[in-house]
Design a protein around this motif. Structure first.
Motif, short mmCIF file in Angstrom:
data_model
loop_
_atom_site.label_atom_id
_atom_site.label_comp_id
_atom_site.label_asym_id
_atom_site.label_seq_id
_atom_site.Cartn_x
_atom_site.Cartn_y
_atom_site.Cartn_z
N LYS A 51 0.80 -1.23 0.00
CA LYS A 51 0.00 0.00 0.00
C LYS A 51 0.84 1.29 0.00
O LYS A 51 1.99 1.27 0.40
N ASN A 52 0.20 2.37 -0.48
CA ASN A 52 0.73 3.73 -0.34
C ASN A 52 2.11 3.93 -0.98
O ASN A 52 2.98 4.58 -0.40
N PHE A 53 2.31 3.38 -2.17
CA PHE A 53 3.61 3.52 -2.84
C PHE A 53 3.83 4.98 -3.24
O PHE A 53 2.96 5.62 -3.81
N GLY A 54 5.03 5.48 -2.94
CA GLY A 54 5.38 6.84 -3.36
C GLY A 54 4.91 7.92 -2.41
O GLY A 54 4.76 9.07 -2.81
N CYS A 55 4.70 7.58 -1.14
CA CYS A 55 4.22 8.58 -0.20
C CYS A 55 5.34 9.60 0.10
O CYS A 55 6.51 9.33 -0.14
N PHE A 97 -1.52 3.75 -4.30
CA PHE A 97 -0.45 4.74 -4.50
C PHE A 97 -0.76 6.00 -3.71
O PHE A 97 -1.92 6.35 -3.52
N ALA A 98 0.29 6.68 -3.28
CA ALA A 98 0.10 8.02 -2.70
C ALA A 98 -0.32 8.93 -3.85
O ALA A 98 0.14 8.76 -4.97
N ARG A 99 -1.19 9.90 -3.55
CA ARG A 99 -1.84 10.60 -4.67
C ARG A 99 -0.92 11.46 -5.53
O ARG A 99 -1.08 11.51 -6.73
N ILE A 100 0.04 12.14 -4.93
CA ILE A 100 0.89 13.00 -5.77
C ILE A 100 1.74 12.13 -6.70
O ILE A 100 1.90 12.41 -7.88
N PHE A 101 2.26 11.01 -6.14
CA PHE A 101 3.05 10.11 -6.96
C PHE A 101 2.21 9.57 -8.12
O PHE A 101 2.68 9.45 -9.25
N TYR A 102 0.96 9.25 -7.82
CA TYR A 102 0.05 8.70 -8.83
C TYR A 102 -0.10 9.68 -9.99
O TYR A 102 0.06 9.31 -11.16
N ASP A 126 -1.63 6.52 5.47
CA ASP A 126 -2.55 6.60 4.32
C ASP A 126 -4.00 6.64 4.81
O ASP A 126 -4.92 6.28 4.09
N GLY A 127 -4.17 7.10 6.03
CA GLY A 127 -5.49 7.14 6.65
C GLY A 127 -6.47 8.08 5.98
O GLY A 127 -7.68 7.96 6.14
N ALA A 128 -5.94 9.04 5.23
CA ALA A 128 -6.82 9.99 4.54
C ALA A 128 -6.44 10.06 3.06
O ALA A 128 -6.59 11.09 2.42
N LEU A 129 -5.93 8.95 2.54
CA LEU A 129 -5.44 8.91 1.15
C LEU A 129 -6.48 9.45 0.18
O LEU A 129 -7.63 9.00 0.18
#
Lengths: 170, 454
Positions: free
Chosen positions: A59-63, A87-92, B220-223
């Protein structure tokens, strides 16, 4: 559009400092960045990565940071696609903007192993594990995004649709 | 009942902050209840109503980039074929990361910004001497206002949510496109409401509240979501603490953090604003993807352990943890209020001889004020070194990089592996009170161990 490649597997919350450390951000040459990509996470990565290889993560790649140097470094190192649970959103956004395909699939993230050969169909979201002979499906990429990828990233997309500055608004 | 929509109407005098309040549609029930984030995005996309998940082409009020991200953004800008930025007053460049230039390559990156600012006649290019850490500098200069949409090629751009703006971090390509077109596409995020109530314990600041929150929900609690901070505790928080909370929304994966503007916001922003602005508030019936409530009387000073901002503990639960370096500063905690807290603790005291203390006022103005109020003298007498405003050590850039095996306690925002230097170094995160007290003790401690009353 189909892609084939070998998998490098990573865990959860791989941050952008791990992808490319800030100590290399006093420049933005993709070739230089590629030489140091992922080196803090796996020191052998920059030497052993081959063109067409793919990343698999949890989970959460590129945070973390918004540095576009992170997807840029991965792309320059030859990474053709990243599959992750999320993915972390900015990385996405950055990945897609650079034309680096990113797919989200929990199942694939859990089942695929390091070194497996994978075939990915970007249009259907199908991920086929050639080593294990197993099929997974990623969340389909929204039509809006598909067009952006098809055009080869945001810049080409903008050029094509020639969305240049509007008239004075203020 | 719909809350009043307060408009600061355009003033007859251009660029003068307008004190006139216009209350529209007071007490009317909202037909399509929306959150503050949804309302701002709707207004900037020319829509009356938007829903989470909807893709919008959003008008941007302000773009921001720094010496690391601007060179790539300028490259993208040129590749698009753009000749002029969408508005020379609304494209801001702040060389704050590796400045004063730490090496030749960094100096060359700054040169790219300088040349671009000159050729595009940008109003807001901040050369060192006028510069500061971007997310402290922009609110201080009144460059981002309530109700606006700001994007920055820096993940902590979410800071301006504390002013009631929608602001978020983007990459350089997005930023290049935004500089050229003044627009960017966004997916409307779902909102999560974070309600804080109860008294605030001594030595607790916005940093402790946000660390506690990230500890509770995860990195990522508020992803992809909007974190809306509200409740009676937030209403009592200073602007500095609010900026700190919104600043770290990204550490929970959020798209933006946001706080409804109130009297405290207006007191801060009105003397600084040079253009009219608008205040948005969430409708009472607005839909939230989740609601979290925290009793702040149970929240004590917090510390995040290596290597994630979510590995949070109450400072009293941390065993003996000796530290080599303390950093007080950054876009998160380099405000005057933060320095004031540190000065209160360090006054008449010396830092532990085994330790280095680096203090970084976030802007020139904060530096001047700290000097005027005597904080800098307190810091110098305590044995601290004072750095010019820079992001420097927060990202392992310069001005305090860690060696192998070293451990730092910092008031910064990230403690990823290798974040401040060697991959085998460690970073702990805290608010300025814990940081200052720990600098005296040489180990991580509660401020009460050093000062009796908060």
């Amino acid at each position: 559009m189909k892609l084939k490649g070998r998998i490098w597997k990573f865990g959860s919350d791989v941050d952008t400092d791990a992808i490319i450390s800030a100590r290399y951000l006093n420049q933005s040459d993709p070739k230089v960045l590629a030489k140091h990509v992922m080196e803090d996470e796996r020191p052998e990565f920059p030497q052993k990565v081959r063109k067409g290889d793919m990343l698999l993560a949890e989970k959460n790649f590129g945070c973390g940071s918004s540095r576009e140097h992170a997807p840029l470094a991965l792309k320059a190192a030859g990474i053709s696609c990243i599959v992750a649970k999320s993915f972390a959103r900015i990385f996405y956004r950055n990945g897609l903007n650079l034309g680096l395909p990113l797919l989200e699939s929990s199942e694939a993230s859990e089942m695929i192993r390091e070194g497996d050969q994978i075939r990915v169909n970007l249009t259907t979201g199908e991920i086929f594990n050639l080593t294990q002979k197993k099929k997974f499906f990623a969340k389909p990429i929204p039509t809006f995004m598909q067009e952006l990828i098809k055009d080869g990233g945001l810049i080409r997309h903008l050029r094509k649709s020639s969305r240049l500055p509007e008239k004075k608004r203020f | 009942m719909r809350k009043a929509l307060i408009t600061f109407a355009p003033c007859p005098m251009p660029y003068a902050p307008c004190p006139m309040l216009h209350i529209r549609k007071k007490n009317m029930k909202a037909k399509h209840p929306m959150t503050i984030t949804e309302k701002i995005l709707a207004a900037h996309a020319g829509k009356k109503r938007v829903c989470p998940g909807e893709l919008l082409n959003v008008r941007i009020d302000l773009t921001l980039a720094n010496d690391i991200t601007a060179p790539l953004a300028i490259k993208a800008f040129n590749e698009i074929g753009a000749k002029k930025v969408f508005h020379r007053d609304r494209v801001v460049l702040v060389p704050d990361h590796f400045t004063p230039a730490k090496d030749i390559l960094s100096a060359e990156q700054c040169q790219v910004l300088r040349k671009f600012a000159k050729s595009q006649h940008l109003t807001h290019f901040f050369e060192i001497g006028q510069c500061g850490i971007e997310h402290a500098l922009l609110p201080e200069k009144g460059l981002v206002l309530p109700g606006e949409v700001a994007v920055g090629a820096d993940s902590h751009t979410c800071t301006y949510g504390a002013l009631g703006a929608f602001s978020t971090g983007v990459g350089s390509t997005d930023l290049g496109a935004a500089m050229a077109t003044g627009r960017l596409w966004f997916k409307v995020p779902e909102s999560i409401q974070f309600i804080y109530y109860g008294k605030i314990n001594p030595w607790v600041s916005g940093k402790d509240l946000i660390l506690f929150t990230i500890g509770a929900i995860g990195v990522d609690g508020a992803l992809y979501q909007a974190m809306e901070f509200c409740g009676e505790t937030i209403q009592r928080l200073s602007m500095a603490s609010r900026l700190t909370m919104a600043n770290m929304a990204i550490e929970a994966g959020a798209k933006n953090g946001i706080i409804e503007p109130d009297e405290i916001t207006l007191q801060f922003i009105q003397p600084r604003a040079k253009r009219p602005f608008r205040i948005y508030q969430s409708d009472k019936e607005a839909h939230y993807a989740g609601v979290k409530e925290y009793n702040t009387s149970k929240i004590h000073p917090q510390v995040a352990l290596p290597h994630l901002p979510s590995k949070v503990k109450d400072v009293r639960e941390i065993g003996k943890t000796e530290i080599d370096q303390v950093i007080i500063g950054s876009c998160t905690n380099g405000h005057l209020d933060d320095l004031r807290v540190a000065a209160k603790i360090l006054k008449g005291r010396k830092i532990a001889p085994s330790l280095r203390l680096i203090i970084i006022p976030a802007t020139q103005e904060i530096y001047r004020q700290a000097l005027k109020e005597g904080f800098l003298d307190i810091f110098l007498l305590a044995g601290a070194v004072i750095s010019p405003p820079t992001c420097g050590p927060c990202l392992g850039g310069h001005m305090g990089v860690l060696a192998e095996g070293e451990r730092a306690l910092a008031t910064t925002n990230r403690n990823f592996r290798g974040r401040m230097g060697h991959v085998q170094s460690e970073v702990y995160l805290s608010g300025p009170a814990v940081a200052a007290a720990s600098a005296v003790k040489g180990r991580i401690c509660h401020p009460e161990e050093v000062v009796k009353k908060g």
